[in-house]
Design a protein around this motif. Structure first.
Motif, PDB file in Angstrom:
ATOM      1  N   ASN A  61       0.829  -1.212   0.000  1.00  0.00           N
ATOM      2  CA  ASN A  61       0.000   0.000   0.000  1.00  0.00           C
ATOM      3  C   ASN A  61       0.864   1.262   0.000  1.00  0.00           C
ATOM      4  N   ALA A  62       1.979   1.228   0.732  1.00  0.00           N
ATOM      5  CA  ALA A  62       2.885   2.381   0.764  1.00  0.00           C
ATOM      6  C   ALA A  62       3.479   2.636  -0.622  1.00  0.00           C
ATOM      7  N   VAL A  63       3.840   1.571  -1.330  1.00  0.00           N
ATOM      8  CA  VAL A  63       4.376   1.723  -2.695  1.00  0.00           C
ATOM      9  C   VAL A  63       3.316   2.357  -3.590  1.00  0.00           C
ATOM     10  N   ASN A  64       2.092   1.848  -3.528  1.00  0.00           N
ATOM     11  CA  ASN A  64       1.020   2.402  -4.360  1.00  0.00           C
ATOM     12  C   ASN A  64       0.768   3.873  -4.054  1.00  0.00           C
ATOM     13  N   LYS A  65       0.801   4.222  -2.782  1.00  0.00           N
ATOM     14  CA  LYS A  65       0.603   5.626  -2.390  1.00  0.00           C
ATOM     15  C   LYS A  65       1.733   6.494  -2.941  1.00  0.00           C
ATOM     16  N   ARG A  66       2.962   6.032  -2.797  1.00  0.00           N
ATOM     17  CA  ARG A  66       4.106   6.814  -3.271  1.00  0.00           C
ATOM     18  C   ARG A  66       4.101   6.965  -4.798  1.00  0.00           C
ATOM     19  N   MET A  67       3.566   5.981  -5.494  1.00  0.00           N
ATOM     20  CA  MET A  67       3.471   6.117  -6.953  1.00  0.00           C
ATOM     21  C   MET A  67       2.696   7.381  -7.313  1.00  0.00           C
ATOM     22  N   GLY A  68       1.568   7.575  -6.654  1.00  0.00           N
ATOM     23  CA  GLY A  68       0.771   8.765  -6.931  1.00  0.00           C
ATOM     24  C   GLY A  68       1.504  10.052  -6.589  1.00  0.00           C
ATOM     25  N   GLU A  69       2.283  10.001  -5.520  1.00  0.00           N
ATOM     26  CA  GLU A  69       3.012  11.192  -5.085  1.00  0.00           C
ATOM     27  C   GLU A  69       4.217  11.495  -5.960  1.00  0.00           C
ATOM     28  N   LEU A  70       4.856  10.463  -6.518  1.00  0.00           N
ATOM     29  CA  LEU A  70       6.090  10.649  -7.284  1.00  0.00           C
ATOM     30  C   LEU A  70       5.889  10.725  -8.796  1.00  0.00           C
ATOM     31  N   LYS A  71       4.725  10.344  -9.270  1.00  0.00           N
ATOM     32  CA  LYS A  71       4.499  10.199 -10.716  1.00  0.00           C
ATOM     33  C   LYS A  71       4.933  11.421 -11.529  1.00  0.00           C
ATOM     34  N   ASP A  72       4.443  12.579 -11.186  1.00  0.00           N
ATOM     35  CA  ASP A  72       4.755  13.772 -11.974  1.00  0.00           C
ATOM     36  C   ASP A  72       6.240  14.103 -11.935  1.00  0.00           C
ATOM     37  N   LYS A  73       6.849  13.968 -10.783  1.00  0.00           N
ATOM     38  CA  LYS A  73       8.281  14.267 -10.648  1.00  0.00           C
ATOM     39  C   LYS A  73       9.118  13.309 -11.500  1.00  0.00           C
ATOM     40  N   VAL A  74       8.799  12.023 -11.444  1.00  0.00           N
ATOM     41  CA  VAL A  74       9.582  11.030 -12.181  1.00  0.00           C
ATOM     42  C   VAL A  74       9.394  11.185 -13.690  1.00  0.00           C
ATOM     43  N   THR A  75       8.159  11.340 -14.127  1.00  0.00           N
ATOM     44  CA  THR A  75       7.906  11.400 -15.579  1.00  0.00           C
ATOM     45  C   THR A  75       8.242  12.757 -16.180  1.00  0.00           C
ATOM     46  N   ALA A  76       8.438  13.775 -15.350  1.00  0.00           N
ATOM     47  CA  ALA A  76       8.822  15.092 -15.871  1.00  0.00           C
ATOM     48  C   ALA A  76      10.295  15.122 -16.272  1.00  0.00           C
ATOM     49  N   GLY A  77      11.080  14.209 -15.745  1.00  0.00           N
ATOM     50  CA  GLY A  77      12.513  14.164 -16.039  1.00  0.00           C
ATOM     51  C   GLY A  77      12.818  13.171 -17.147  1.00  0.00           C
ATOM     52  N   ALA A  78      14.061  12.825 -17.239  1.00  0.00           N
ATOM     53  CA  ALA A  78      14.518  11.862 -18.242  1.00  0.00           C
ATOM     54  C   ALA A  78      14.289  10.446 -17.714  1.00  0.00           C
ATOM     55  N   TRP A  79      13.021  10.070 -17.602  1.00  0.00           N
ATOM     56  CA  TRP A  79      12.651   8.796 -17.001  1.00  0.00           C
ATOM     57  C   TRP A  79      13.242   7.597 -17.736  1.00  0.00           C
ATOM     58  N   GLN A  80      13.494   7.742 -19.036  1.00  0.00           N
ATOM     59  CA  GLN A  80      14.037   6.634 -19.821  1.00  0.00           C
ATOM     60  C   GLN A  80      15.399   6.173 -19.285  1.00  0.00           C
ATOM     61  N   THR A  81      16.127   7.072 -18.650  1.00  0.00           N
ATOM     62  CA  THR A  81      17.437   6.692 -18.105  1.00  0.00           C
ATOM     63  C   THR A  81      17.314   5.733 -16.918  1.00  0.00           C
ATOM     64  N   LEU A  82      16.101   5.586 -16.392  1.00  0.00           N
ATOM     65  CA  LEU A  82      15.888   4.689 -15.249  1.00  0.00           C
ATOM     66  C   LEU A  82      15.415   3.296 -15.661  1.00  0.00           C
ATOM     67  N   ILE A  83      15.189   3.065 -16.941  1.00  0.00           N
ATOM     68  CA  ILE A  83      14.707   1.749 -17.392  1.00  0.00           C
ATOM     69  C   ILE A  83      15.692   0.657 -16.997  1.00  0.00           C
TER      70      ILE A  83
END
Length: 190
Positions: A61-83
């Motif tokens: 549940n904590a992971v799911n909650k953090r996904m919502g909180e981090l989504k915009d920050k992660v996808t606003a950057g060069a997310w492809q470098t994290l694949i």
């Protein structure tokens, strides 16, 4: 961009990366993601919640909650470098050729627990009715078969049986992509 150090944030970030990869692959952003892609996304929460050898719902549940909180920050950057770092951090999530445990009871219990987890995760999306029904049907068949065998293994204590289930789900998380594991489960026990 680097992966976070904390287990929950790392899993949430990699789930976001899996979702971003899946979204790039669909034609219309409003289209339903393939069930395999959705499975890879939820797999990160399942893996993080299984790190201690027994599934912990609070961590998932904590992971799911953090996904919502981090989504915009992660996808606003060069997310492809994290694949690649995500694949290295969560190798089971990239395994599309899993194998079930050899012992029948271990395989049945892993399949039964994973069917429940995945049905609940997909049902929350509201777009995977057939898969949810299939997983719940398989779980029901396995649950009937497991009752006496599980009692013989761990006793009649409800707490011991629940712990065996949490351990089986953690084992299932380590096998590989949950949808691929469920295909094996359906093939063997369906």
């Amino acid at each position: 961009m680097a992966l976070p150090d904390g287990a929950v944030d790392r899993a949430a970030t990699c789930a976001i990366i899996a979702a971003a990869e899946a979204r790039v692959a669909v034609r219309d952003i409003n289209d339903k993601l393939p069930v395999e892609a959705r499975g890879r996304i939820v797999h990160h929460a399942l893996i993080a919640a299984s790190a201690d050898g027994a599934f912990d719902a609070e961590t998932a549940n904590a992971v799911n909650k953090r996904m919502g909180e981090l989504k915009d920050k992660v996808t606003a950057g060069a997310w492809q470098t994290l694949i690649q770092p995500c694949r290295a951090a969560f190798p089971a999530a990239a395994n599309d050729a899993p194998e079930l445990p050899k012992a029948a009871l271990d395989a049945e219990l892993a399949c039964e627990q994973l069917a429940e987890f995945l049905a609940n995760a997909l049902d929350a999306q509201g777009r995977y009715g057939q898969e949810v029904a299939d997983y719940r049907r398989l779980r029901g068949r396995l649950n009937e078969r497991l009752a006496s065998a599980l009692k013989a293994r761990v006793g009649s204590s409800l707490a011991a049986q629940q712990e065996a289930g949490r351990r089986a789900l953690a084992k299932a998380a380590s096998l590989g992509s949950p949808v691929a594991v469920m295909r094996l489960c359906e093939g063997r026990f369906g």
